[in-house]
Design a protein around this motif. Structure first.
Motif, PDB file in Angstrom:
ATOM      1  N   THR A   4       1.469  14.463   6.768  1.00  0.00           N
ATOM      2  CA  THR A   4       2.374  13.333   6.994  1.00  0.00           C
ATOM      3  C   THR A   4       3.528  13.283   6.000  1.00  0.00           C
ATOM      4  OG1 THR A   4       1.132  11.810   5.552  1.00  0.00           O
ATOM      5  CG2 THR A   4       0.391  12.016   7.834  1.00  0.00           C
ATOM      6  N   VAL A   5       3.525  14.162   4.999  1.00  0.00           N
ATOM      7  CA  VAL A   5       4.517  14.106   3.924  1.00  0.00           C
ATOM      8  C   VAL A   5       5.708  15.000   4.257  1.00  0.00           C
ATOM      9  CG1 VAL A   5       4.946  14.482   1.467  1.00  0.00           C
ATOM     10  CG2 VAL A   5       2.701  13.665   2.238  1.00  0.00           C
ATOM     11  N   GLY A   6       6.889  14.400   4.292  1.00  0.00           N
ATOM     12  CA  GLY A   6       8.119  15.160   4.512  1.00  0.00           C
ATOM     13  C   GLY A   6       8.880  15.328   3.213  1.00  0.00           C
ATOM     14  N   VAL A  55       9.461  11.508   2.081  1.00  0.00           N
ATOM     15  CA  VAL A  55       9.037  10.415   2.958  1.00  0.00           C
ATOM     16  C   VAL A  55       7.555  10.582   3.209  1.00  0.00           C
ATOM     17  CG1 VAL A  55       9.319   9.320   5.216  1.00  0.00           C
ATOM     18  CG2 VAL A  55      11.314  10.264   4.036  1.00  0.00           C
ATOM     19  N   HIS A  56       6.804   9.503   2.995  1.00  0.00           N
ATOM     20  CA  HIS A  56       5.349   9.631   3.081  1.00  0.00           C
ATOM     21  C   HIS A  56       4.695   8.264   3.244  1.00  0.00           C
ATOM     22  CE1 HIS A  56       4.614   7.900  -0.940  1.00  0.00           C
ATOM     23  NE2 HIS A  56       5.822   8.369  -1.182  1.00  0.00           N
ATOM     24  N   PRO A  57       3.437   8.233   3.706  1.00  0.00           N
ATOM     25  CA  PRO A  57       2.643   7.010   3.666  1.00  0.00           C
ATOM     26  C   PRO A  57       1.786   7.003   2.412  1.00  0.00           C
ATOM     27  CG  PRO A  57       1.503   8.606   4.994  1.00  0.00           C
ATOM     28  CD  PRO A  57       2.759   9.296   4.459  1.00  0.00           C
ATOM     29  N   ALA A  94       5.935   3.672   5.689  1.00  0.00           N
ATOM     30  CA  ALA A  94       6.711   4.793   5.148  1.00  0.00           C
ATOM     31  C   ALA A  94       7.361   4.380   3.845  1.00  0.00           C
ATOM     32  CB  ALA A  94       7.783   5.230   6.142  1.00  0.00           C
ATOM     33  N   TYR A  95       7.225   5.254   2.845  1.00  0.00           N
ATOM     34  CA  TYR A  95       7.879   5.085   1.550  1.00  0.00           C
ATOM     35  C   TYR A  95       8.897   6.197   1.384  1.00  0.00           C
ATOM     36  CZ  TYR A  95       4.111   1.828   0.440  1.00  0.00           C
ATOM     37  OH  TYR A  95       3.245   0.769   0.454  1.00  0.00           O
ATOM     38  N   PHE A  96      10.072   5.838   0.867  1.00  0.00           N
ATOM     39  CA  PHE A  96      11.131   6.803   0.616  1.00  0.00           C
ATOM     40  C   PHE A  96      11.299   6.961  -0.899  1.00  0.00           C
ATOM     41  CE2 PHE A  96      13.886   6.230   4.720  1.00  0.00           C
ATOM     42  CZ  PHE A  96      12.737   6.324   5.501  1.00  0.00           C
ATOM     43  N   GLN A  97      11.168   8.187  -1.388  1.00  0.00           N
ATOM     44  CA  GLN A  97      11.460   8.505  -2.787  1.00  0.00           C
ATOM     45  C   GLN A  97      12.748   9.337  -2.782  1.00  0.00           C
ATOM     46  OE1 GLN A  97       9.256   6.893  -4.494  1.00  0.00           O
ATOM     47  NE2 GLN A  97       7.586   6.786  -3.009  1.00  0.00           N
ATOM     48  N   ALA A 135      10.193   9.377   9.743  1.00  0.00           N
ATOM     49  CA  ALA A 135       9.189   8.330   9.570  1.00  0.00           C
ATOM     50  C   ALA A 135       8.722   7.790  10.914  1.00  0.00           C
ATOM     51  CB  ALA A 135       9.755   7.205   8.709  1.00  0.00           C
ATOM     52  N   GLU A 136       9.649   7.577  11.828  1.00  0.00           N
ATOM     53  CA  GLU A 136       9.271   7.044  13.139  1.00  0.00           C
ATOM     54  C   GLU A 136       8.438   8.045  13.933  1.00  0.00           C
ATOM     55  OE1 GLU A 136      12.990   3.934  13.832  1.00  0.00           O
ATOM     56  OE2 GLU A 136      12.791   5.700  15.124  1.00  0.00           O
TER      57      GLU A 136
END
Length: 308
Positions: free
Chosen positions: A58-60, A73-75, A84-87, A105-106
């Motif tokens: 799930t990690v982009g 982008v990850h949960p 979704a969290y954006f770093q 994320a979607e």
């Protein structure tokens, strides 16, 4: 500038951890995750919720031409996604690129139920560019917030332990004892014995986290050598900060000052390593009474009926 997306590999856990530290050093206003949450979500939360194996999918990750991370982008990985969290790196991103992150994320992180699909994206309060894009895409601001509080390390850390209690740490106390105390403190163990071995397995796993230090996994023991209160502190030596995760006291011993005492003991230990500030992911009155103050909040933006 064109950024390239890649899949998460095992070595990326530490690479992202270092990215989080460096991004805080370069620009604290980015408000990316601290290393405590990165470690804890992987080595505790995902063990408890049995998502350790599937979370990497799930990690982009997006990198520049030098293979330097610019976005993740990850949960958190503690449930069936839906978040979704954006770093983000300290760069001026185009709307096109930020929309690419939202698209990811979607597609990968939305929670699809029987009647509707939803996604929560957690955004900095001052992240106006991202918030405007979310509004245009049909996201709405929710009532809840994620809060982070901070205090400077005090010059003089004084402990005030009631009679019959003593300080110890994970060099002495086993994972079963710590796990049972965690379950009692957070309400998922109600009786005189754990209902399962989940919390114990979580603490066993936590010892494998890259930034786990047993001396900062501090407990207060009662006269029977049972855990009454506990906290684990994570130290980011680059930024000279300590972060508390988790903190708890079992119901029997609340309102006795044990929570403050175990935190102060941990602060005393990390102060000797050079820490200058302490953070905690909460703005509860308990922390404010100790000298913490709200550092920042993050908003939750939600969209329903997502189609990809």
């Amino acid at each position: 500038m064109k950024y390239t997306q890649k899949k998460f590999e095992a070595y990326d856990f530490l690479k992202i951890r270092d990215f989080l530290k460096q991004s805080l050093k370069s620009n604290p206003d980015l408000k990316n995750w601290f290393i405590d949450r990165w470690n804890f979500c992987r080595y505790w939360g995902q063990i408890m919720h049995n998502t350790f194996e599937k979370w990497p999918e799930t990690v982009g990750i997006w990198e520049d031409e030098h293979q330097e991370i610019v976005a993740v982008v990850h949960p958190e990985g503690e449930d069936n996604i839906g978040e979704a969290y954006f770093q983000l790196a300290d760069r001026d991103f185009s709307n096109e690129f930020l929309n690419e992150l939202i698209d990811y994320a979607e597609k990968k992180l939305a929670l699809h139920g029987e009647r509707e699909s939803t996604l929560d994206i957690i955004v900095n309060e001052d992240g106006e560019q991202l918030k405007e894009l979310l509004k245009k895409r049909g996201y709405t601001l929710q009532d809840g917030k994620e809060t982070t509080s901070c205090m400077n390390v005090p010059h003089d850390v004084k402990l005030d332990l009631p009679n019959g209690f003593r300080i110890s740490d994970a060099n002495e106390v086993g994972d079963f004892e710590k796990g049972f105390a965690h379950g009692k403190a957070f309400g998922y163990y109600k009786g005189d014995y754990p209902d399962n071995d989940v919390a114990e397995r979580c603490y066993i796993s936590l010892r494998n986290a890259p930034d786990y230090i047993p001396e900062f996994d501090v407990v207060i023991l009662d006269s029977n050598n049972e855990v009454a209160s506990f906290t684990t502190l994570w130290y980011d030596e680059l930024n000279k900060i300590g972060i508390l995760e988790p903190v708890g006291t079992i119901p029997t011993y609340r309102k006795m000052g044990l929570g403050k005492a175990v935190i102060y003991e941990t602060i005393k230990r990390v102060k000797d390593k050079g820490a200058e500030r302490i953070f905690v992911g909460s703005d509860q009155p308990f922390y404010l009474s100790m000298g913490f103050s709200l550092a920042y909040s993050k908003e939750i933006w939600q969209k329903k009926n997502i189609t990809v």
